[in-house]
Write a protein that holds these residues in place. Sequence first.
Motif, short mmCIF file in Angstrom:
data_model
loop_
_atom_site.label_atom_id
_atom_site.label_comp_id
_atom_site.label_asym_id
_atom_site.label_seq_id
_atom_site.Cartn_x
_atom_site.Cartn_y
_atom_site.Cartn_z
N ALA A 3 28.51 51.40 49.92
CA ALA A 3 29.56 50.74 49.50
C ALA A 3 30.15 49.59 49.99
N SER A 4 29.54 48.92 51.07
CA SER A 4 29.72 47.72 51.54
C SER A 4 28.91 46.57 50.79
N ASP A 5 28.18 46.87 50.02
CA ASP A 5 27.28 46.04 49.08
C ASP A 5 28.07 45.88 47.86
N GLU A 6 28.90 46.88 47.45
CA GLU A 6 29.41 46.77 45.98
C GLU A 6 30.25 45.20 45.84
N ILE A 7 30.07 44.73 44.81
CA ILE A 7 30.47 43.24 44.52
C ILE A 7 31.98 43.48 44.04
N LEU A 8 32.93 42.89 44.54
CA LEU A 8 34.46 42.91 44.12
C LEU A 8 34.88 41.49 43.56
N ASP A 9 35.75 41.39 42.63
CA ASP A 9 36.52 40.03 42.53
C ASP A 9 37.13 40.08 43.74
N VAL A 10 37.43 38.56 44.03
CA VAL A 10 38.25 38.00 45.09
C VAL A 10 39.42 37.37 44.17
N VAL A 11 40.57 37.61 44.30
CA VAL A 11 41.72 37.18 43.66
C VAL A 11 42.78 36.43 44.59
N ASP A 12 43.73 35.71 44.08
CA ASP A 12 44.78 34.73 44.69
C ASP A 12 45.98 35.30 44.33
N GLU A 13 46.99 34.97 45.11
CA GLU A 13 48.25 35.52 45.11
C GLU A 13 48.93 35.81 43.79
N SER A 14 48.39 35.49 42.82
CA SER A 14 48.82 35.74 41.32
C SER A 14 47.97 36.63 40.61
N ASP A 15 47.02 37.29 41.27
CA ASP A 15 46.01 38.13 40.86
C ASP A 15 45.08 37.51 39.69
N ARG A 16 44.67 36.16 39.99
CA ARG A 16 43.74 35.85 39.19
C ARG A 16 42.59 35.62 40.23
N VAL A 17 41.33 35.71 39.38
CA VAL A 17 40.18 35.89 39.82
C VAL A 17 39.65 34.22 40.50
N VAL A 18 39.20 34.18 41.77
CA VAL A 18 38.81 33.16 42.25
C VAL A 18 37.44 33.01 42.73
N ARG A 23 31.72 43.91 49.25
CA ARG A 23 32.86 44.93 49.69
C ARG A 23 33.17 44.39 51.12
N GLY A 24 31.70 44.56 51.87
CA GLY A 24 31.78 44.48 53.47
C GLY A 24 32.22 43.15 53.74
N GLU A 25 31.92 42.03 53.11
CA GLU A 25 32.53 40.48 53.24
C GLU A 25 33.82 40.64 52.96
N VAL A 26 34.07 41.08 51.83
CA VAL A 26 35.44 40.96 51.52
C VAL A 26 36.45 41.65 52.76
N TYR A 27 36.15 42.83 53.15
CA TYR A 27 36.77 43.53 54.23
C TYR A 27 36.79 42.84 55.50
N ALA A 28 35.40 42.28 55.83
CA ALA A 28 35.27 41.48 56.92
C ALA A 28 36.29 40.34 57.23
N ARG A 29 36.17 39.42 56.07
CA ARG A 29 37.11 38.28 56.01
C ARG A 29 38.43 38.25 55.48
N GLY A 30 38.83 39.59 55.37
CA GLY A 30 40.25 39.73 54.87
C GLY A 30 40.56 38.95 53.53
N LEU A 31 39.65 38.95 52.60
CA LEU A 31 40.01 38.42 51.08
C LEU A 31 40.50 39.36 50.37
N ARG A 32 41.53 38.83 49.48
CA ARG A 32 42.41 39.58 48.57
C ARG A 32 41.44 40.07 47.55
N HIS A 33 41.70 41.42 46.99
CA HIS A 33 40.78 41.73 45.97
C HIS A 33 41.90 42.93 45.29
N ARG A 34 41.21 43.79 44.44
CA ARG A 34 41.94 44.69 43.43
C ARG A 34 41.73 45.94 43.97
N CYS A 35 42.81 46.70 43.87
CA CYS A 35 42.85 48.22 44.18
C CYS A 35 43.51 49.07 43.15
N VAL A 36 43.26 50.37 42.93
CA VAL A 36 43.97 51.26 42.09
C VAL A 36 44.42 52.44 42.85
#
Length: 175
Positions: A3-18, A23-36
């Motif tokens: 699960a930590s290797d799954e690739i996620l889109d990182v998004v900005d405050e307007s939900d645009r992909v940047v 996933r592991g890096e997104v969580y560790a660095r507190g990067l904004r992403h998308r959830c349902v």
Amino acid sequence: MSASDEILDVVDESDRVVGRAPRGEVYARGLRHRCVFVLARDADDRIFVHRRTATKLVFPALYDMFVGGVVGAGESYDDAALREAEEELGVSGLPRPEPLFRFLYDGGDKSWWSAVYKVRCDLPVRPQVEEVAWHAFLPEDEVERRLSSWEWVPDGLAAYERLRSEPGRFADPRR
């Protein structure tokens, strides 16, 4: 792939992909992403509630009234909602979840764009043992009673409060 290797889109405050990151890096660095988040009700209009396993990367061992998860890189919210609902409930052939609204969850060091859905699940559920430690379909009044006595995932609780505050959004998906 873990699960930590799954690739996620990182998004900005307007939900645009940047960008994109594992996933592991997104969580560790507190990067904004998308959830349902998908509120699943059964034929008796009860809400699927579960307790997350202690091995979950985010909010382990807490209760949730939604099934769902992260949106994969390049995946639409709608596709992720159906995929996550079927995976977590352990079913196939669910109707496509109905989108309700989106909001930016900001829990301090955790932030993600959240798309909230509802779906009716008349199928027998077989939740993933890796994801769900306990589950039940509970009447809405029972969920309400448990809000103050169980420890709930904060993002799910924020989505639930928004659902309850908007007339018509919380209604049974059959209507």
